[in-house]
Design an enzyme around this catalytic site. Structure first.
Site, mmCIF file in Angstrom:
data_model
loop_
_atom_site.group_PDB
_atom_site.id
_atom_site.type_symbol
_atom_site.label_atom_id
_atom_site.label_comp_id
_atom_site.label_asym_id
_atom_site.label_seq_id
_atom_site.Cartn_x
_atom_site.Cartn_y
_atom_site.Cartn_z
ATOM 1 N N TYR A 166 4.333 -53.051 -43.736
ATOM 2 C CA TYR A 166 4.656 -51.704 -43.248
ATOM 3 C C TYR A 166 5.891 -51.811 -42.380
ATOM 4 O O TYR A 166 5.981 -52.694 -41.521
ATOM 5 C CB TYR A 166 3.490 -51.121 -42.444
ATOM 6 C CG TYR A 166 3.794 -49.722 -41.916
ATOM 7 C CD1 TYR A 166 3.878 -48.632 -42.788
ATOM 8 C CD2 TYR A 166 4.010 -49.496 -40.566
ATOM 9 C CE1 TYR A 166 4.167 -47.353 -42.318
ATOM 10 C CE2 TYR A 166 4.290 -48.215 -40.078
ATOM 11 C CZ TYR A 166 4.370 -47.146 -40.972
ATOM 12 O OH TYR A 166 4.658 -45.889 -40.507
ATOM 13 N N ASP B 112 11.281 -57.919 -40.030
ATOM 14 C CA ASP B 112 10.761 -56.808 -39.234
ATOM 15 C C ASP B 112 9.860 -57.416 -38.164
ATOM 16 O O ASP B 112 8.721 -57.784 -38.432
ATOM 17 C CB ASP B 112 9.994 -55.832 -40.129
ATOM 18 C CG ASP B 112 9.422 -54.662 -39.327
ATOM 19 O OD1 ASP B 112 9.349 -54.759 -38.078
ATOM 20 O OD2 ASP B 112 9.056 -53.655 -39.952
ATOM 21 N N LYS C 297 8.536 -51.283 -30.201
ATOM 22 C CA LYS C 297 7.353 -51.477 -29.370
ATOM 23 C C LYS C 297 7.624 -52.180 -28.036
ATOM 24 O O LYS C 297 7.998 -51.536 -27.064
ATOM 25 C CB LYS C 297 6.288 -52.234 -30.163
ATOM 26 C CG LYS C 297 5.867 -51.447 -31.423
ATOM 27 C CD LYS C 297 4.699 -52.078 -32.108
ATOM 28 C CE LYS C 297 4.446 -51.520 -33.488
ATOM 29 N NZ LYS C 297 3.413 -50.506 -33.565
HETATM 30 N N1 PMP Z 1 7.466 -52.156 -38.536
HETATM 31 C C1 PMP Z 1 6.268 -52.682 -38.257
HETATM 32 C C2 PMP Z 1 5.995 -54.114 -38.595
HETATM 33 C C3 PMP Z 1 5.294 -51.884 -37.654
HETATM 34 O O1 PMP Z 1 4.080 -52.405 -37.395
HETATM 35 C C4 PMP Z 1 5.582 -50.549 -37.335
HETATM 36 C C5 PMP Z 1 4.580 -49.634 -36.655
HETATM 37 N N2 PMP Z 1 3.304 -50.077 -36.534
HETATM 38 C C6 PMP Z 1 6.860 -50.052 -37.651
HETATM 39 C C7 PMP Z 1 7.776 -50.888 -38.232
HETATM 40 C C8 PMP Z 1 7.227 -48.648 -37.336
HETATM 41 O O2 PMP Z 1 7.398 -48.475 -35.970
HETATM 42 P P1 PMP Z 1 7.244 -47.032 -35.299
HETATM 43 O O3 PMP Z 1 5.810 -46.666 -35.404
HETATM 44 O O4 PMP Z 1 7.738 -47.243 -33.903
HETATM 45 O O5 PMP Z 1 8.138 -46.113 -36.060
#
Ligand code: PMP
Length: 420
Positions: free
Chosen positions: A149, A244, A272
């Site tokens: 994700y 990511d 985050k």
């Molecule tokens: N990349 C990863 C690995 C994530 O876990 C998440 C959110 N859980 C995101 C991107 C997206 O981040 P956001 O919810 O701040 O848009």
């Protein structure tokens, strides 16, 4: 204590009001408890490793806002930094000192980010990194791994088509087939599948994006040599490797998964933790690639609230606390929970299996219904787990052995109840 004894009537009232104003009563789907059933707790406040709901029930928290709260909630240094920043104004729309300081803190910890750009969420960071990869390489396709994700940009809401690998299909209504067709999918931890995609589409692949430790299908660590293989294959194909590290950055090590596993990506996506609980994301990498971003280069990307001074202050206050002792402590806590849960599962005859990387872990049951029962067994005993077994538990540095012991006592009781 059983679930029936916990008064959650105020949460229920607030959720009824929330449902009248938000789809599903929430501002992000997982919060709605659809995977586990029941009514979400509405949170009134948080401190350290604990949350209090609007009925006054105290909860030991393993959501940790899905990662940012590595120091626990309302850490005094973070609160003080936020307060001081707010008094100097909440947003300028012009360069500020804190964004430079936070960027310097990040580039020192993650040297592969020679330049970076702050944005306001992980979604925005991943989306921008893809645009940059396409602009830099002049190629259109990307490779994404099944179960990964990366936020909700169109190109990333894509799953494998009919086979296990190949051209992607939209996972969300509203994503066009044309966009999804530019996203190629391979299973996670399968080097050969990536090799096949690159053999077939190599000259049109701009980038491969990967969570170096998968954390959105429950925690799944990379197989030995997997990240190294991705590094080699993308390099040979002239495609960029994007890590990511929205979850793993400053979590599995100060330098993220790239430091832990010793593999250097071309671009990194962050979020985050670097905002300490305020909305921040970032993408960055080699200076030569980042030189393509506006105003230096032709890849456009902008943001009114990017580098927001209050968010930068919270991020900076958080990252400055994260030293080797914190990571040692977090790993010990993770190991204690892993060992305690595994032991509790053995004595209750449960099929629960714990997978862990540092302070990220998932308790996998053989089916979602069992996880739902465990989740509610824990919640009724004052422990809030992520409401889906596809998600990671986040342990914070504010947890102590008091909370860990209470968690394991609750887990033993919940598992016994399930076995009964
Ligand atoms: N990349 C990863 C690995 C994530 O876990 C998440 C959110 N859980 C995101 C991107 C997206 O981040 P956001 O919810 O701040 O848009």
């Amino acid at each position: 204590m059983t679930a029936g004894e916990v008064d959650t009537s105020r949460s229920a009232e607030w959720m009824a009001r929330a449902e009248a104003v938000f789809p599903g009563g929430v501002n992000s789907p997982v919060r709605a408890f659809r995977a586990v059933g029941g009514t979400p707790r509405v949170i009134a406040r948080a401190a350290g490793p604990r949350l209090w709901d609007v009925d006054g029930n105290e909860l030991i928290d393993y959501i940790g806002s899905w990662g940012p709260m590595i120091l626990g909630h309302a850490h005094p240094e973070v609160v003080a930094a936020a307060q001081a920043a707010v008094e100097r104004g909440t947003s300028y729309g012009a360069p500020n000192v804190l964004e430079v300081e936070l960027a310097e803190e990040i580039t020192a910890a993650m040297p592969s980010l020679e330049r970076l750009r702050f944005v306001s969420s992980g979604t925005e960071a991943a989306m921008s990194a893809l645009r940059l990869a396409r602009g830099y390489t002049g190629r259109d396709k990307i490779i994404k791994l099944a179960g990964g994700y990366h936020g909700h940009a169109d190109a990333l809401l894509v799953r494998a088509g009919s086979g296990a690998a190949g051209i992607g299909r939209p996972t969300s209504a509203g994503v066009t087939e044309a966009v999804a067709a530019e996203t190629l999918i391979a299973p996670y931890n399968d080097v050969r599948a990536v090799q096949r995609l690159l053999d077939e589409h190599g000259t049109s692949v701009a980038a491969l994006i990967v969570e170096p430790v998968a954390a959105n299908m429950g925690v799944v660590p990379p197989a030995a040599g997997y990240l190294e293989s991705l590094r080699r294959l993308t390099h040979e194909a002239g495609a960029l490797l994007i890590f990511d590290e929205v979850i793993t950055g400053f979590r599995v090590a100060r330098g993220g998964a790239q430091a832990l596993y010793g593999v250097t990506p071309d671009l990194t996506v962050l979020g985050k933790i670097i905002g300490g609980g305020l909305p921040v994301g970032a993408y960055g990498g080699r200076a030569e690639i980042m030189a393509e971003v506006a105003p230096d280069g032709p890849v456009y990307q902008a943001g009114t609230l990017s580098g927001n001074p209050v968010a930068m202050a919270c991020g900076l206050a958080t990252l400055r606390q994260l030293n080797d002792d914190v990571y040692r402590q977090l790993d010990e806590y993770g190991a204690t929970i892993e060992a305690g849960l595994s032991d509790a599962a053995r004595s209750a005859g449960s099929l629960l299996k714990v997978v862990r990387v540092g302070s990220l872990l998932t308790a996998f049951f053989d089916d979602d219904a069992s996880f739902g029962r465990f989740f509610h067994g824990m919640l009724s005993r004052g422990v809030l787990l992520p409401p889906s077994q596809q998600e990671a538990w986040f342990v914070s540095a504010a947890h102590t052995y008091v909370e860990l012991r209470a968690t394991l006592v609750a887990a033993r009781a919940a598992l016994r109840e399930m076995a009964a």
